[in-house]
Design a protein around this motif. Structure first.
Motif, PDB file in Angstrom:
ATOM      1  N   SER A 162      35.688  50.491  38.323  1.00  0.00           N
ATOM      2  CA  SER A 162      36.991  50.458  37.662  1.00  0.00           C
ATOM      3  C   SER A 162      37.193  49.137  36.939  1.00  0.00           C
ATOM      4  O   SER A 162      36.911  48.073  37.483  1.00  0.00           O
ATOM      5  CB  SER A 162      38.094  50.653  38.712  1.00  0.00           C
ATOM      6  OG  SER A 162      39.370  50.475  38.145  1.00  0.00           O
ATOM      7  N   TYR A 163      37.701  49.235  35.715  1.00  0.00           N
ATOM      8  CA  TYR A 163      38.074  48.039  34.957  1.00  0.00           C
ATOM      9  C   TYR A 163      39.541  48.126  34.583  1.00  0.00           C
ATOM     10  O   TYR A 163      40.003  49.141  34.043  1.00  0.00           O
ATOM     11  CB  TYR A 163      37.229  47.888  33.690  1.00  0.00           C
ATOM     12  CG  TYR A 163      37.791  46.829  32.771  1.00  0.00           C
ATOM     13  CD1 TYR A 163      37.777  45.485  33.150  1.00  0.00           C
ATOM     14  CD2 TYR A 163      38.392  47.166  31.556  1.00  0.00           C
ATOM     15  CE1 TYR A 163      38.340  44.511  32.332  1.00  0.00           C
ATOM     16  CE2 TYR A 163      38.942  46.199  30.740  1.00  0.00           C
ATOM     17  CZ  TYR A 163      38.920  44.868  31.133  1.00  0.00           C
ATOM     18  OH  TYR A 163      39.480  43.912  30.339  1.00  0.00           O
ATOM     19  N   GLU A 164      40.285  47.073  34.864  1.00  0.00           N
ATOM     20  CA  GLU A 164      41.720  47.023  34.544  1.00  0.00           C
ATOM     21  C   GLU A 164      42.078  45.621  34.095  1.00  0.00           C
ATOM     22  O   GLU A 164      41.973  44.671  34.877  1.00  0.00           O
ATOM     23  CB  GLU A 164      42.530  47.409  35.778  1.00  0.00           C
ATOM     24  CG  GLU A 164      44.029  47.301  35.597  1.00  0.00           C
ATOM     25  CD  GLU A 164      44.546  48.170  34.468  1.00  0.00           C
ATOM     26  OE1 GLU A 164      44.950  47.586  33.438  1.00  0.00           O
ATOM     27  OE2 GLU A 164      44.528  49.394  34.600  1.00  0.00           O
ATOM     28  N   ILE A 196      38.750  42.989  37.241  1.00  0.00           N
ATOM     29  CA  ILE A 196      40.165  42.816  36.928  1.00  0.00           C
ATOM     30  C   ILE A 196      40.328  41.617  36.002  1.00  0.00           C
ATOM     31  O   ILE A 196      39.691  40.571  36.196  1.00  0.00           O
ATOM     32  CB  ILE A 196      40.982  42.563  38.215  1.00  0.00           C
ATOM     33  CG1 ILE A 196      40.706  43.648  39.243  1.00  0.00           C
ATOM     34  CG2 ILE A 196      42.475  42.507  37.903  1.00  0.00           C
ATOM     35  CD1 ILE A 196      41.350  43.370  40.587  1.00  0.00           C
ATOM     36  N   ALA A 247      46.082  40.066  35.148  1.00  0.00           N
ATOM     37  CA  ALA A 247      46.660  40.967  36.144  1.00  0.00           C
ATOM     38  C   ALA A 247      47.100  40.209  37.392  1.00  0.00           C
ATOM     39  O   ALA A 247      48.027  40.626  38.091  1.00  0.00           O
ATOM     40  CB  ALA A 247      45.641  42.045  36.521  1.00  0.00           C
ATOM     41  N   PRO A 274      44.386  47.479  39.960  1.00  0.00           N
ATOM     42  CA  PRO A 274      44.117  48.922  40.001  1.00  0.00           C
ATOM     43  C   PRO A 274      44.840  49.609  41.163  1.00  0.00           C
ATOM     44  O   PRO A 274      45.046  49.013  42.227  1.00  0.00           O
ATOM     45  CB  PRO A 274      42.591  48.988  40.194  1.00  0.00           C
ATOM     46  CG  PRO A 274      42.089  47.693  39.634  1.00  0.00           C
ATOM     47  CD  PRO A 274      43.147  46.683  39.958  1.00  0.00           C
ATOM     48  N   SER A 329      46.368  55.785  29.740  1.00  0.00           N
ATOM     49  CA  SER A 329      47.266  54.849  29.078  1.00  0.00           C
ATOM     50  C   SER A 329      48.599  55.535  28.825  1.00  0.00           C
ATOM     51  O   SER A 329      48.632  56.722  28.444  1.00  0.00           O
ATOM     52  CB  SER A 329      46.674  54.374  27.745  1.00  0.00           C
ATOM     53  OG  SER A 329      47.553  53.488  27.083  1.00  0.00           O
ATOM     54  N   PRO A 357      41.583  49.815  29.776  1.00  0.00           N
ATOM     55  CA  PRO A 357      41.003  50.110  31.089  1.00  0.00           C
ATOM     56  C   PRO A 357      40.225  51.423  31.096  1.00  0.00           C
ATOM     57  O   PRO A 357      40.453  52.304  30.257  1.00  0.00           O
ATOM     58  CB  PRO A 357      42.235  50.206  31.992  1.00  0.00           C
ATOM     59  CG  PRO A 357      43.316  50.686  31.083  1.00  0.00           C
ATOM     60  CD  PRO A 357      43.038  50.038  29.750  1.00  0.00           C
ATOM     61  N   VAL A 373      37.591  54.019  34.067  1.00  0.00           N
ATOM     62  CA  VAL A 373      36.953  54.207  35.373  1.00  0.00           C
ATOM     63  C   VAL A 373      35.692  55.030  35.174  1.00  0.00           C
ATOM     64  O   VAL A 373      35.646  55.936  34.338  1.00  0.00           O
ATOM     65  CB  VAL A 373      37.894  54.933  36.369  1.00  0.00           C
ATOM     66  CG1 VAL A 373      37.221  55.119  37.721  1.00  0.00           C
ATOM     67  CG2 VAL A 373      39.196  54.171  36.530  1.00  0.00           C
ATOM     68  N   PHE A 426      35.333  46.738  41.304  1.00  0.00           N
ATOM     69  CA  PHE A 426      36.527  46.555  40.477  1.00  0.00           C
ATOM     70  C   PHE A 426      36.381  45.277  39.662  1.00  0.00           C
ATOM     71  O   PHE A 426      36.077  44.213  40.219  1.00  0.00           O
ATOM     72  CB  PHE A 426      37.781  46.447  41.349  1.00  0.00           C
ATOM     73  CG  PHE A 426      38.093  47.678  42.150  1.00  0.00           C
ATOM     74  CD1 PHE A 426      38.878  48.684  41.622  1.00  0.00           C
ATOM     75  CD2 PHE A 426      37.589  47.821  43.436  1.00  0.00           C
ATOM     76  CE1 PHE A 426      39.173  49.825  42.366  1.00  0.00           C
ATOM     77  CE2 PHE A 426      37.875  48.948  44.191  1.00  0.00           C
ATOM     78  CZ  PHE A 426      38.662  49.958  43.657  1.00  0.00           C
TER      79      PHE A 426
END
Length: 288
Positions: free
Chosen positions: A116-118, A174, A178, A123, A241, A223, A225, A172
């Motif tokens: 996951s990228y946020e 981040i 964030a 996340p 989004s 972002p 996943v 993850f």
């Protein structure tokens, strides 16, 4: 003399169905009512036994409100239900998720790896209850208090994935932004950062942070996943989004997202360095 009270459906509603009620909530409510009647228990007695109000208990029976796991566990014990309610609890929780997210959630249950990228938010799988609540309370258009609670409970329920068997490998990435954004205020963020540090002890969760001064990288486009499922090692992407989301199954696009995720990890601080940055930010927040 105490008058027996039960909040049943209003006269004239028999046969009518509120389309906003997920079918599994209605089915759960019918099971609950059947078990309660068989036990010779009133709604009021059940509510007192499980620690809920009469109105809340009636709403669950009518399928207007989903049962939480704690309610189900207490009702199982009090009604000696034999696991009947617990058997459908996972489906009750699943129906709390936004409709646009459910296709992805089904795939997520079968994943063996989860990337996951946020860039701007912690996340969902890593969020504390307070952080998640702050996000849903700020939602536009504004949610009712009941809907906020349902969304928070659904988000926290997904975190069971961390302890499922066989275990899933989680990565993850981040954005530093964030962690600097005071979602919910200073205390909420301090708790959130402490939670991120505790997750290191799980052994199957890695958190990396991309510094704000890392320069341009492909993650600035938003972002996403990536999931790899156990069955034939199929890979899927997911992009969300503005409360819209869709699953990506096209092999070319999934491969592109995989390449981008690899680039993001190379831009990010290593796991230990990321933990050190989180500790530094936590100290900064503690100082305010």
């Amino acid at each position: 003399m105490t008058k027996r009270r039960e909040l049943e459906q209003q006269p004239g509603t028999a046969g009518r169905r509120n389309d906003n009620r997920p079918g599994v909530w209605v089915a759960y409510g019918k099971l609950l009512k059947l078990l309660r009647k068989k036990a010779g228990v009133t709604q009021e007695q059940l509510a007192e036994a499980v620690g809920y109000s009469l109105e809340q208990t009636a709403s669950i029976e009518q399928g207007r409100r989903p049962a939480k796991a704690a309610f189900t566990e207490a009702a199982e014990r009090f009604l000696d239900a034999g696991g009947v309610l617990e058997a459908v609890q996972e489906e009750v929780d699943f129906a709390k998720l936004p409709a646009f997210f459910r296709d992805f959630a089904v795939l997520e249950l079968d994943a063996v790896s989860h990337y996951s990228y946020e860039p701007l938010l912690v996340p969902g799988l890593l969020q504390t209850e307070a952080y998640a609540r702050a996000l849903f309370e700020a939602y536009c258009p504004k949610m009712s208090e009941e809907l906020v609670e349902q969304n928070v409970d659904a988000r926290l329920s997904r975190q069971k994935l961390f302890t499922k068997t066989p275990s899933v490998e989680f990565s993850f990435v981040i954005g530093e932004a964030a962690l600097r954004n005071l979602v919910g205020g200073g205390e909420v963020m301090r708790e959130q950062m402490r939670h991120l540090l505790k997750l290191r002890a799980t052994g199957n969760v890695e958190v990396q942070v991309i510094p704000s001064l890392a320069g341009y990288h492909t993650g600035l486009e938003g972002p996403f996943v990536l999931l790899e499922t156990a069955e034939q090692h199929w890979r899927f992407g997911y992009i969300e989004s503005q409360s819209l989301g869709f699953v990506i199954s096209d092999a070319t696009w999934v491969s592109t997202l995989g390449l981008r995720y690899g680039k993001l990890r190379s831009k990010a601080l290593q796991v230990d360095e990321s933990a050190a940055l989180i500790e530094q930010l936590l100290e900064e927040h503690d100082g305010h």
